[in-house]
Scaffold this motif. Structure first.
Motif: not given
Lengths: 254, 323
Positions: A140-143, A204-205, A232-234
């Motif tokens: 989540m933090i990476v996103f 993500v969800i 990860l792709a996003s």
């Protein structure tokens, strides 16, 4: 090193400014209460079940809002002369930006932590291993850090911090509500399902549901590994588009 | 041979169709104070921002403490301190935290940064307020903190961009005495101001700029004599003495006396003995006065004297702030 000193500034300011802190702590709490206790019965037939379904999505929504704060803060620094001060010091040009992003990771961690804690207090239960939960938080933090470059870009270009806020909401709303945050995607009209399917937030969800409560709560036919790859792709796409734009806008100002 | 701490030649800068700087030269010898005088929009802030490495000029060169601001900006930054028009302190941090953070960014150890912060707070009479958030400070305190922040790294060159704009006279005097302390310690200062009085009080030399060009450069004394020096104003107690006073002032003045209000007489004077001569002549004639003052020409009068037109349009001021 300089970035760490400036990250500490971000965190100190966050602690100092309760109203800024409230948006990362109280907001998820309120969201959870409202959605779970008001809509829970109607949507999922029971608050407990709905809590398991909704909390991962609500946390993702929270972190998306917190990832938009950085633009507001940078814009404020730019307008009140604090940036000029930094720029007249012999520090690297990227330090103020890196400092802001680093400080934001603390903000995200607090937001996720508070939401999870509150969820547990009102009845949310993890059904997965501890390392899956940790991985969920990291993902989540990476996103959020990938998404924050949109906010940095807006913060550098907008004329006022109010405008940054407004524009950020324009970015966040279609992403969060046009996803499976609150209701299963298959209950949505066809045209919306198309958007939901490509919306990175949906993935993500779904990943969060898989990592926090297990595959039972994921959309039918979806697979955790695939969802994580989507996320990860996003992130790669978001960073490769918005990081250069944001740093370009930043360099023009710095 | 004079060593210049600040040396700028032919600086130009345009923002769209606005020519903020149309080619200016500035030179400040080490340890001296240059006053850059001009109205809003003259290009003062733009010039300071270029010299502080915040803005690239379209053309021209500038060296600060021997370092080219374009090719060696990092070295130039190590030599400078900047205090902007608005106090650029972080309002959500305390006075101490603001100064310690800057000390740390200048690579002082945590301990040295705290010591330097305490020293500066003491010097700027902010010790008691040091633990309070900067947003609770008064305007004068913020300016002082801002000035302290620009001095953390012991810069050899300090830019003060309109340091007293918006301050009341008592606070302005505080800032002036701090600038004098700074100069006594050997620091080179470039001060921008809209007030001739301020430039006169602090600067060794004054450069007057208007519409991005230098229109005069001189010592305060030279500039004042160029402008007809100071203005002597007399208000007789008895309005019946007005013709006598007018006649007396015609003797000491450099031009015909004027009547700024119906009971006052004013005349530009040159030379240091004008006031003494006037007092002596008034006493001889037995004229009682309620007001007798010498004042410097206002910026409007400076501009009128130098350009032969009224003060320029203030439309362009935000140039530096938004760039």
């Amino acid at each position: 090193m300089d970035a760490l000193i400036l990250a500490r500034r971000t965190v100190t300011k966050m602690v100092r400014n309760p109203e800024q802190f409230i948006d990362v702590t109280l907001q998820p709490v309120l969201m959870t209460v409202i959605f779970v206790f008001i809509f829970g019965g109607a949507i999922a037939g029971g608050t407990e079940q709905y809590l398991q379904f909704a909390l991962p999505g609500i946390i993702v929504q929270t972190i998306m809002f917190t990832s938009m704060t950085i633009g507001v803060n940078l814009n404020t620094d730019l307008k009140n002369g604090v940036f000029d001060r930094f720029r007249s010091l012999p520090i690297s040009r990227s330090a103020p930006l890196l400092g802001a992003v680093t400080g934001d990771i603390v903000r995200h961690t607090i937001a996720v932590g508070v939401s999870l804690l509150f969820g547990v207090l009102i009845g949310f239960r993890f059904h997965t291993a501890w390392y899956e939960v940790v991985f969920a938080v990291v993902l989540m933090i990476v996103f959020a850090v990938s998404l924050c470059w949109i906010s940095v870009l807006v913060g550098m270009l907008a004329r006022s911090s109010g405008a940054v806020q407004g524009l950020s909401f324009l970015v966040v709303f279609p992403l969060t509500f046009g996803s499976s945050t609150f209701v299963p995607a298959d209950t949505l009209p066809d045209w919306l399902q198309g958007w939901v399917a490509v919306n990175p937030v949906t993935h993500v969800i779904e990943s969060m549901r898989g990592l926090l409560v297990g595959a039972d709560y994921m959309a039918p036919g979806s697979d955790l590994g695939t969802e994580i790859l989507w996320v990860l792709a996003s992130c790669v796409v978001l960073v490769s588009v918005f990081f250069p734009l944001a740093t370009w806008a930043y360099r023009r100002k710095i | 041979m004079t060593t210049f701490a600040i040396e700028a030649h032919g600086l130009t800068k345009s923002f769209g169709s606005t020519h903020a700087l149309a080619g200016i030269d500035l030179e400040v010898p080490e340890g001296r104070v240059l006053g850059v005088l001009g109205p809003n929009g003259a290009g003062k802030t733009t010039a300071v921002r270029i010299l502080a490495t915040l803005l690239r000029p379209d053309s021209g060169t500038a060296r600060v403490a021997g370092h080219d601001v374009l090719t060696e900006p990092a070295a130039a930054r190590r030599a400078i301190g900047l205090t902007g028009q608005y106090a650029s302190v972080d309002e959500d941090l305390t006075g101490v935290e603001n100064l310690v953070m800057i000390g740390r960014l200048l690579h002082l150890s945590a301990r040295d940064a705290r010591a330097r912060a305490a020293e500066l707070l003491e010097q700027f009479e902010l010790t008691d307020a040091g633990r309070r958030l900067a947003k609770t400070y008064s305007g004068g305190m913020r300016r002082r903190l801002d000035l302290a922040a620009s001095l953390v790294g012991h810069p050899s060159v300090v830019y003060l961009d309109e340091p007293t704009t918006g301050l009341d006279p008592a606070k302005r005097d505080d800032v002036w005495s701090m600038v004098r302390q700074l100069v006594a310690g050997g620091t080179t200062v470039l001060l921008t101001t809209q007030y001739l009085e301020e430039a006169d009080a602090l600067a060794h030399e004054i450069t007057v700029i208007d519409h991005g060009r230098v229109i005069a450069h001189d010592t305060p004394l030279g500039l004042k004599s160029q402008l007809g020096g100071q203005t002597l104003v007399v208000r007789p107690t008895d309005i019946a003495d007005l013709p006598t006073v007018t006649r007396l002032l015609a003797e000491v003045g450099t031009r015909e006396p004027e009547h700024p209000s119906e009971d006052q007489v004013a005349v530009p004077v040159a030379g240091d003995d004008a006031l003494v001569r006037t007092v002596a002549r008034l006493a001889e004639e037995g004229v009682a006065v309620t007001e007798l003052s010498l004042r410097l020409p206002s910026l409007d009068e400076v501009f009128y004297a130098l350009t032969g037109r009224a003060e320029s349009d203030p439309a362009l001021e935000s140039e530096g702030a938004t760039a």
